[in-house]
Design a protein around this motif. Structure first.
Motif, PDB file in Angstrom:
ATOM      1  N   GLU A  49      55.786  28.480  39.477  1.00  0.00           N
ATOM      2  CA  GLU A  49      54.422  29.003  39.347  1.00  0.00           C
ATOM      3  C   GLU A  49      53.350  27.919  39.460  1.00  0.00           C
ATOM      4  O   GLU A  49      52.281  28.009  38.861  1.00  0.00           O
TER       5      GLU A  49
ATOM      6  N   GLU B  57      41.656  37.859  50.404  1.00  0.00           N
ATOM      7  CA  GLU B  57      43.031  37.418  50.201  1.00  0.00           C
ATOM      8  C   GLU B  57      43.198  35.994  50.707  1.00  0.00           C
ATOM      9  O   GLU B  57      43.019  35.715  51.893  1.00  0.00           O
TER      10      GLU B  57
ATOM     11  N   ASP C  65      44.600  39.460  41.593  1.00  0.00           N
ATOM     12  CA  ASP C  65      46.066  39.343  41.553  1.00  0.00           C
ATOM     13  C   ASP C  65      46.463  38.017  42.193  1.00  0.00           C
ATOM     14  O   ASP C  65      45.704  37.417  42.969  1.00  0.00           O
ATOM     15  N   ARG C  66      47.688  37.560  41.866  1.00  0.00           N
ATOM     16  CA  ARG C  66      48.248  36.389  42.542  1.00  0.00           C
ATOM     17  C   ARG C  66      49.751  36.531  42.658  1.00  0.00           C
ATOM     18  O   ARG C  66      50.413  37.145  41.805  1.00  0.00           O
ATOM     19  N   GLU C  67      50.287  35.970  43.746  1.00  0.00           N
ATOM     20  CA  GLU C  67      51.729  35.902  43.961  1.00  0.00           C
ATOM     21  C   GLU C  67      52.093  34.430  44.121  1.00  0.00           C
ATOM     22  O   GLU C  67      51.485  33.721  44.922  1.00  0.00           O
ATOM     23  N   TYR C  68      53.089  33.976  43.349  1.00  0.00           N
ATOM     24  CA  TYR C  68      53.494  32.579  43.413  1.00  0.00           C
ATOM     25  C   TYR C  68      54.541  32.372  44.504  1.00  0.00           C
ATOM     26  O   TYR C  68      55.328  33.272  44.823  1.00  0.00           O
TER      27      TYR C  68
ATOM     28  N   ASP D 292      50.656  28.914  44.919  1.00  0.00           N
ATOM     29  CA  ASP D 292      50.348  30.318  45.181  1.00  0.00           C
ATOM     30  C   ASP D 292      50.726  30.698  46.611  1.00  0.00           C
ATOM     31  O   ASP D 292      50.396  29.975  47.560  1.00  0.00           O
TER      32      ASP D 292
ATOM     33  N   LYS E 216      49.838  33.945  47.632  1.00  0.00           N
ATOM     34  CA  LYS E 216      48.662  34.750  47.961  1.00  0.00           C
ATOM     35  C   LYS E 216      47.867  35.006  46.682  1.00  0.00           C
ATOM     36  O   LYS E 216      48.441  35.289  45.631  1.00  0.00           O
TER      37      LYS E 216
END
Length: 597
Positions: free
Chosen positions: A386, A411, A377-380, A389, A391
């Motif tokens: 985008e 992580e 998974d990734r969170e921008y 990142d 995380k």
């Protein structure tokens, strides 16, 4: 203060604006060169403007680093033939009989050798040729730091400059979810990129290395060790060489599919397609590899069109010669390398944009490899479109052929600055800080010596060297005597101690001694020597016409001469006195009898 007899020179010095190491030492380099009459105008440029100046040769001095393991020496030296690389302009005007054309020919020729003794001898000659030209001011050798919470153990520093192997980590207490602040080419982490192993920037090598694997790995001092190939044999052919790889059995991709020769060939079909292979032309394999096939035993067979000794070393790179699952290609195992290539559209880099006119890039649908960790998974970061990142999460590969990793989730967390990283480390938000960039050298050393009860600090061997490139194609650094004066004027030991707190060490040669074929002793030593620097740029001063005081060497010579004169006067005085007393020191009868006076 420089003597009035020094040549008044002005140099244009460029560096990337966010390069923390260069910012830390640039003022001290300027101060040292002022001592010999050299004025330095420093320009901190955006990465784009820096590359433009590098391409155009618009600099006298430029801060950079060698490529590091596993790319040294041959891939790094191959890049010198590419006009977009700084070394191409730096070697524009070399001292005869060496020329840029002759040097590049020597670099090409050594890679066609297969005899170890000849390879070593030719690299020694090349390294010496470059050393004598004084186009590099070696500064320090970079040892990659790793800071690890003591609840974790089993970490082994990488033999490569940009990878962080974590599958051997053991957890003695606490969660199996591990948080990391990784270095990103010497800077703070911003993004792992699209995680396409067949492309380059902005993909991060350390993340690609967790996901994807190649046929072989790079070990200590360049030893080639098995990975997805369990063993191999090399044969000479009429044209070049043939390498037959026996593939490791029982290996699974993250999607559960099998690793086999068919998938290996699919990846190479796309990497070495007639169009895309030009994008990888920095590597000799793209010019020398003529075929890649599967034999009746399911072995992967590579053949070259000419002898090329670094083939196995290039196959250790974390990109592009690694393998993605067939399911991630646009049409699976039947994906066409010209109309459905694994390349990412718009990600060739400006120099290679034109290639997209001849190939259709569809990329990979997902980052699926055989490595110990898989993308989860990734969170921008908000407001970054985008491109950054906040995380990124990786999960362990439950069927990893090398053994189940103890870490369940990795992580990667973004931080604004090194102080934020340090604070997160101390309050328990972070388990590991890996590589150069997330912490300053002083912070690393403070943790190592003051907080060793909480953290284990490890270092790699010296894997790459920081250096200043001196442009032989632009005045006044087109004069070798000027370049030698600059090299000897910089007291790097002082600013290394001040800025790196003992973490790094001064070097006097271009490449780390740990690089294959690079453990050679080169002279003269490119070390600090202010007297030599003054002699080269302030010759009138060294000839005694300066109003300044004499140098230490001149004073020593005068004192020695005076002592000799005094000794002779004392001896003659004693000789005369004894003659007057009737006791000559050299009486004939005493000499005959062997008596002493």
């Amino acid at each position: 203060m420089a003597d009035k007899n020094c040549q008044a020179l002005t140099l244009d010095f460029i560096a990337v604006e966010d390069d923390a190491e260069m910012i830390a030492v640039e003022d001290e380099i300027r101060r040292d060169l002022k001592e010999i009459g050299v004025t330095v105008n420093t320009r901190f440029l955006s990465r784009e403007d820096y590359i433009e100046a590098e391409l155009n040769g618009d600099y006298n001095m430029l801060f950079t680093r060698t490529w590091g393991a596993p790319y040294d020496p041959h891939s790094y030296f191959n890049s010198w033939a590419v006009p977009s690389h700084v070394e191409y302009t730096a070697i524009d005007t070399l001292e005869a009989p060496l020329s840029r054309e002759l040097l590049l020919k020597k670099i090409e020729n050594v890679q066609k050798e297969l005899d170890e003794m000849q390879i070593q001898a030719q690299w020694r000659e090349i390294l010496n040729d470059v050393h004598q030209q004084a186009i590099f001011l070696p500064l320090w050798g970079t040892r990659i730091p790793y800071v690890i919470n003591r609840r974790l153990s089993g970490f082994t520093p990488s033999d490569q400059a940009f990878t962080y192997p974590l599958s051997s980590i053991r957890i003695s207490s606490g969660s199996a979810n591990i948080t990391i602040a990784p270095g990103s080419g010497g800077s703070l982490f911003t993004s792992v990129g699209p995680l396409n192993p067949h492309q380059y920037f902005p993909n991060q090598i350390f993340a690609s290395d967790w996901i994807y694997e190649g046929l072989v790995n790079y070990g200590q001092d360049g030893e080639i060790v098995p990975s997805l190939a369990s063993e191999w044999t090399t044969e000479r052919t009429a044209e070049g060489q043939r390498v037959i790889f026996q593939l490791r059995e029982g290996v699974k991709f993250h999607d559960g599919s099998d690793w086999n020769c068919t998938v290996a060939k699919l990846n190479f079909d796309h990497i070495f397609s007639d169009t895309v292979r030009e994008r990888h032309s920095s590597f000799g394999a793209t010019a020398n590899l003529k075929s890649w096939t599967c034999n009746q035993n399911g072995e992967f067979v590579l053949e070259t069109s000419a002898p090329f000794y670094p083939l196995l070393q290039e196959l250790t790179y974390s990109r592009p010669f690694v393998f993605a699952s067939a399911s991630s290609f646009a049409a699976g195992i039947d994906s066409d390398p010209e109309t459905q290539n694994s390349c990412e559209s718009g990600d060739f880099g400006s120099k290679w944009d034109y290639l997209e006119e001849f190939v259709t890039c569809l990329g990979l649908s997902a980052p699926i490899g055989t490595g110990p960790f898989k993308f989860a998974d990734r969170e921008y970061l908000p407001g970054t479109n985008e491109t950054m990142d906040a995380k990124v999460t990786f999960a362990r590969h439950e069927d990893y052929w090398g053994g189940l990793p103890a870490i369940e989730f990795l992580e990667i967390i973004h931080f604004e600055d090194t102080d934020a990283v340090e604070a997160a480390l101390f309050d328990g938000q972070l388990d590991m800080v890996l590589g150069s960039g997330p912490l300053s050298a002083k912070q690393v050393q403070n943790i190592k010596f003051v907080h060793s009860d909480k953290f284990d600090v490890r270092h790699s061997a010296v894997l790459q060297n920081a250096l200043v490139v001196l442009n032989s194609g632009k005045a006044p650094t087109d004069d070798i005597q000027t370049r030698q004066a600059i090299i000897h004027a910089v007291n790097k030991a002082i600013f290394i101690e001040d800025e790196f707190a003992g973490l790094e060490q001064a070097v006097s040669q271009l490449l780390p001694l740990t690089a294959p074929y690079s453990n050679v002793d080169l002279n003269p030593k490119w070390n600090y020597d202010l007297e030599k620097a003054r002699f080269l740029n302030c010759p009138a001063d060294m000839n005694g016409s300066s109003e300044d005081s004499l140098s230490g060497g001149a004073i020593g010579g005068i004192v020695a001469a005076i002592l000799v004169v005094l000794a002779m006067a004392v001896f003659l005085g004693r000789l005369i006195l004894r003659e007057k007393q009737g006791k000559p020191m050299f009486a004939p009868e005493k000499i005959r009898k062997g008596e002493q006076a």
